[in-house]
Scaffold this motif. Structure first.
Motif, PDB file in Angstrom:
ATOM      1  N   ASP A 141      -0.897   0.355   3.180  1.00 27.40           N
ATOM      2  CA  ASP A 141       0.051   1.201   3.912  1.00 27.40           C
ATOM      3  C   ASP A 141       1.402   1.331   3.196  1.00 27.40           C
ATOM      4  O   ASP A 141       2.393   1.738   3.791  1.00 27.40           O
ATOM      5  CB  ASP A 141       0.237   0.698   5.349  1.00 27.40           C
ATOM      6  CG  ASP A 141       0.717  -0.745   5.412  1.00 27.40           C
ATOM      7  OD1 ASP A 141       1.004  -1.328   4.346  1.00 27.40           O
ATOM      8  OD2 ASP A 141       0.803  -1.290   6.529  1.00 27.40           O
ATOM      9  N   THR A 163      -6.629   3.060   5.916  1.00 25.24           N
ATOM     10  CA  THR A 163      -6.205   3.361   7.285  1.00 25.24           C
ATOM     11  C   THR A 163      -5.367   4.637   7.346  1.00 25.24           C
ATOM     12  O   THR A 163      -5.184   5.213   8.397  1.00 25.24           O
ATOM     13  CB  THR A 163      -5.324   2.225   7.855  1.00 25.24           C
ATOM     14  OG1 THR A 163      -4.102   2.197   7.108  1.00 25.24           O
ATOM     15  CG2 THR A 163      -6.020   0.884   7.782  1.00 25.24           C
ATOM     16  N   ASN A 164      -4.812   5.040   6.204  1.00 22.87           N
ATOM     17  CA  ASN A 164      -3.906   6.195   6.109  1.00 22.87           C
ATOM     18  C   ASN A 164      -2.624   6.015   6.908  1.00 22.87           C
ATOM     19  O   ASN A 164      -1.937   6.981   7.215  1.00 22.87           O
ATOM     20  CB  ASN A 164      -4.614   7.495   6.521  1.00 22.87           C
ATOM     21  CG  ASN A 164      -5.632   7.893   5.487  1.00 22.87           C
ATOM     22  OD1 ASN A 164      -5.344   7.829   4.281  1.00 22.87           O
ATOM     23  ND2 ASN A 164      -6.818   8.274   5.926  1.00 22.87           N
ATOM     24  N   LYS A 165      -2.303   4.782   7.271  1.00 23.18           N
ATOM     25  CA  LYS A 165      -1.028   4.525   7.961  1.00 23.18           C
ATOM     26  C   LYS A 165       0.063   4.361   6.919  1.00 23.18           C
ATOM     27  O   LYS A 165      -0.208   3.973   5.779  1.00 23.18           O
ATOM     28  CB  LYS A 165      -1.134   3.258   8.806  1.00 23.18           C
ATOM     29  CG  LYS A 165      -2.019   3.456  10.025  1.00 23.18           C
ATOM     30  CD  LYS A 165      -1.883   2.292  10.979  1.00 23.18           C
ATOM     31  CE  LYS A 165      -2.759   2.553  12.196  1.00 23.18           C
ATOM     32  NZ  LYS A 165      -3.565   1.392  12.557  1.00 23.18           N
ATOM     33  N   ARG A 167       3.744   2.437   6.262  1.00 24.51           N
ATOM     34  CA  ARG A 167       4.704   1.438   6.762  1.00 24.51           C
ATOM     35  C   ARG A 167       5.923   1.491   5.859  1.00 24.51           C
ATOM     36  O   ARG A 167       5.802   1.557   4.639  1.00 24.51           O
ATOM     37  CB  ARG A 167       4.070   0.054   6.747  1.00 24.51           C
ATOM     38  CG  ARG A 167       4.957  -1.048   7.319  1.00 24.51           C
ATOM     39  CD  ARG A 167       4.140  -2.314   7.583  1.00 24.51           C
ATOM     40  NE  ARG A 167       3.284  -2.649   6.468  1.00 24.51           N
ATOM     41  CZ  ARG A 167       3.633  -3.483   5.484  1.00 24.51           C
ATOM     42  NH1 ARG A 167       4.799  -4.063   5.486  1.00 24.51           N
ATOM     43  NH2 ARG A 167       2.795  -3.729   4.501  1.00 24.51           N
TER      44      ARG A 167
END
Ligand SMILES: O=C(O)CCC(=O)C(=O)O
Length: 286
Positions: free
Chosen positions: A235, A258-260, A262
């Motif tokens: 992330d 996850t394609n998130k 942060r």
């Protein structure tokens, strides 16, 4: 597979680096050494950087002292694109497991290179931090420097300033020129307290992306080759183009995608509430 003890993990986060022995076995090391020996042999035919990486830049580079008789190949960019041995260590090994123990569970690959200091060469690496070369949305990035040869105090070991990963990020521009190194004052102060990362072949130095580091020339008759892989938490999103572009950038080496995104948490200082009364307050008072 968990490799690092709680104590080792604690040590990494407090010092900003950690040396772990035996992350690559003798057969894998031999395969890596054999591939490098072939590249070094081939370098005898060249007197300037040659080969091509995905963006057209040269793949192989030599020290200024390089000759056909005494070849001093010093850099191989993205060796994982040419060698199964290097690819395997980068993608799935105890080295990758160590990185996962620190910034996992989801980890992706960013880039790789070999920095070699062969006898007769004079290359040194000036003090710097890696993060300004690979800025991301957060700083969960690790540079893993695998010792392909034994690294001693004489053959140009990596030197680090322990704990500096918690301090500021230093500029690499001085008097309007990009030098790739911190200024002399910071470099001298770092050198005074530098610790060398030595170890037998097959050891890895795991280094936080913000840690100040550099290295001196090889003054011995023994080669020093480091296979250097940079990984990030999945992330962490790159904020600039890759300094050593590779077709494997973004390869998930542990966990999942996850394609998130942060970011580094930061606080905004809000302006103080104005002391003056508003128009409506004034109306009420009059
Ligand atoms: O090759 C070395 O000694 C240092 C490598 C380094 O500084 C880096 O990869 O950022």
């Amino acid at each position: 597979m968990k490799i690092l003890s709680k104590e080792q993990q604690k040590q990494f986060w407090s010092d900003g680096y950690l040396v772990v022995e035996n992350v690559v076995d003798a057969d894998a090391l031999k395969a890596m050494q054999d591939d490098f020996a072939e590249w070094a042999e081939d370098s005898r035919k060249h007197n300037e950087p040659y080969g091509e990486t995905v963006d057209g830049r040269p793949r192989f580079d030599m020290d200024p002292e390089h000759t056909a008789e005494n070849p001093t190949l010093r850099r191989v960019s993205a060796p994982v694109e040419m060698s199964q041995a290097y690819y395997d260590v980068m993608a799935s090994s105890k080295m990758t497991d160590c990185v996962t123990d620190l910034i996992g569970p989801n980890v992706k690959f960013h880039h790789s290179k070999i920095n070699a200091k062969l006898p007769g060469g004079t290359t040194a690496v000036k003090w710097h931090q890696d993060f300004p070369f690979t800025p991301h949305s957060n700083d969960d990035l690790i540079t893993a420097l695998l010792m392909v040869d034994e690294v001693t105090l004489e053959n140009g070991p990596l030197e680090v300033l322990a704990g500096s990963h918690t301090g500021e990020i230093h500029g690499l521009w001085h008097n309007g020129i990009f030098t790739g190194a911190v200024d002399d004052k910071v470099a001298k102060a770092s050198q005074k307290q530098a610790l060398a990362c030595a170890g037998p072949a097959g050891s890895v130095c795991l280094m936080h992306t913000r840690l100040l580091h550099g290295s001196a020339p090889n003054l011995s008759n023994h080669p020093r080759k480091l296979f250097i892989c940079v990984y990030s938490a999945e992330d962490a999103i790159p904020m600039s183009s890759n300094p050593v572009p590779t077709k494997y950038e973004g390869l998930i080496v542990s966990g999942e995608k996850t394609n998130k995104v942060r970011s580094i948490p930061y606080e905004i200082e809000l302006p103080q509430k104005p002391k003056t009364t508003s128009f409506f307050d004034q109306q009420a008072m009059s």
